[in-house]
Design an enzyme around this catalytic site. Structure first.
Site, PDB file in Angstrom:
ATOM      1  CG  ASN A  10      -8.492  51.445 -34.199  1.00 12.29           C
ATOM      2  OD1 ASN A  10      -9.474  51.651 -33.506  1.00 12.29           O
ATOM      3  ND2 ASN A  10      -6.961  51.576 -33.589  1.00 12.29           N
ATOM      4  CE  LYS A  12      -5.459  55.180 -33.625  1.00 10.36           C
ATOM      5  NZ  LYS A  12      -4.071  54.998 -33.308  1.00 10.36           N
ATOM      6  CG  HIS A  96      -4.095  49.205 -31.441  1.00  6.26           C
ATOM      7  ND1 HIS A  96      -3.426  50.194 -31.008  1.00  6.26           N
ATOM      8  CD2 HIS A  96      -4.375  49.603 -32.859  1.00  6.26           C
ATOM      9  CE1 HIS A  96      -3.150  51.122 -32.016  1.00  6.26           C
ATOM     10  NE2 HIS A  96      -3.923  50.726 -33.074  1.00  6.26           N
ATOM     11  N   GLY A 174       0.430  56.858 -35.902  1.00  5.84           N
ATOM     12  CA  GLY A 174       0.164  57.824 -35.472  1.00  5.84           C
ATOM     13  C   GLY A 174       1.164  58.947 -35.523  1.00  5.84           C
ATOM     14  CB  SER A 213       1.428  56.991 -40.840  1.00  2.00           C
ATOM     15  OG  SER A 213       1.574  57.458 -39.620  1.00  2.00           O
TER      16      SER A 213
HETATM   17  C1  PEP Z   1      -3.864  52.272 -35.825  1.00  2.00           C
HETATM   18  O1  PEP Z   1      -4.333  52.903 -34.985  1.00  2.00           O
HETATM   19  O2  PEP Z   1      -3.843  51.026 -36.116  1.00  2.00           O
HETATM   20  C2  PEP Z   1      -3.204  53.141 -36.881  1.00  2.00           C
HETATM   21  C3  PEP Z   1      -2.328  52.454 -37.669  1.00  2.00           C
HETATM   22  O3  PEP Z   1      -3.233  54.328 -36.634  1.00  2.00           O
HETATM   23  P1  PEP Z   1      -2.690  55.534 -37.651  1.00  2.00           P
HETATM   24  O4  PEP Z   1      -3.170  55.135 -39.068  1.00  2.00           O
HETATM   25  O5  PEP Z   1      -3.440  56.852 -37.291  1.00  2.00           O
HETATM   26  O6  PEP Z   1      -1.147  55.494 -37.657  1.00  2.00           O
END
Ligand code: PEP
Length: 252
Positions: A10, A12, A96, A174, A213
């Site tokens: 993803n 974003k 999300h 994140g 993460s």
């Molecule tokens: C996400 O945006 O779905 C996500 C899991 O972000 P990250 O891997 O950066 O935690």
């Protein structure tokens, strides 16, 4: 039932069209690493058609990050399921945690979006997850149960069997903090139980991705859990090599 692992990125609100196409070339060059694992990517809407073209024939899925529930209308700033499909998408993230927290998306709205996607032939990827205070209060399962039952309230059992679920604890997105493999497995097994209640045996084929993460260093232990069928990756997916390393770690 054995489910083929799925690793999705993803992006974003990151990457220009040119950056997106360069990423696709990097991914294609390393696809052998992800043998046995399905891949998908969620670019921003402006890059969707470029990414679909750059990945054509590779087997890598292209998904939207969000979609509107109506077929068309006076909804400035929104994109319909038909528009996503025309641009080359085969699915879309729904709900999300950033959409829920920053754009007020709630479960009843998501229930409409799930069915809109299914009826348009797009795979809904329903994102659910608890906030940190809910986990601390011991309410994780209550939250997940509510998000699933409300978000899937308009879909039939047969339709539910065609969705993907992403479990993303909000406190892990994140932040660099990841659920332990045990915490992830516990939540995923609970989610599968609710899905079984809603979709019967169809629940055994539903892929439940872990997100929060995920990195090449922690992907193997998370995806080794019996009910963790892959990963939804935010930050680490911006680099094609790191998404491929996560996919390699998820190989059966
Ligand atoms: C996400 O945006 O779905 C996500 C899991 O972000 P990250 O891997 O950066 O935690």
């Amino acid at each position: 039932m054995s489910r083929r692992p799925l690793v999705a990125g993803n992006w974003k609100m990151f990457k220009t069209r040119a950056e997106a196409v360069a990423w696709c070339a990097d991914l294609r060059a390393g696809l052998a690493e992800a043998d046995g694992v399905d891949l998908a990517v969620c670019p921003p809407a402006t890059a969707l058609a470029d990414v679909a073209a750059a990945l054509a024939g590779s087997g890598v899925g292209v998904w939207g990050q969000n979609v509107h529930q109506a077929e068309s209308g006076a909804f400035t700033g929104e994109i319909s399921t038909g528009m996503l499909a025309e641009a080359g998408a085969t699915g879309s993230l729904l709900g999300h945690s950033e959409r829920r927290a920053l754009f007020n998306e709630h479960d009843d709205l998501l229930a409409e979006k799930v069915v809109a996607c299914l009826e348009a032939g797009l795979e809904p990827v329903l994102c659910i997850g608890e906030m940190e205070y809910a986990r601390d209060a011991g309410s994780t399962e209550t939250i997940l149960d509510g998000q699933l039952r409300s978000g899937l309230a308009r879909a039939s059992a047969e339709q539910i069997a065609r969705i993907t679920v992403a479990y993303e604890p909000v406190w892990a997105i994140g932040t660099g903090r990841t659920a332990t493999p045990e915490m992830a497995q516990e939540a995923h097994a609970f989610i599968r139980g609710v899905l079984r209640d809603l979709a019967g045996d169809g629940a055994d084929g539903i892929r439940i991705l872990y997100g929060g993460s995920v990195k090449p260093e922690n992907a193997a232990e998370l995806t080794a859990q019996p009910d963790v069928d892959g990963a939804l990756v935010g930050g680490a997916s911006l680099d094609a090599a790191s998404l491929l390393a996560i996919a390699a770690a998820a190989r059966p």
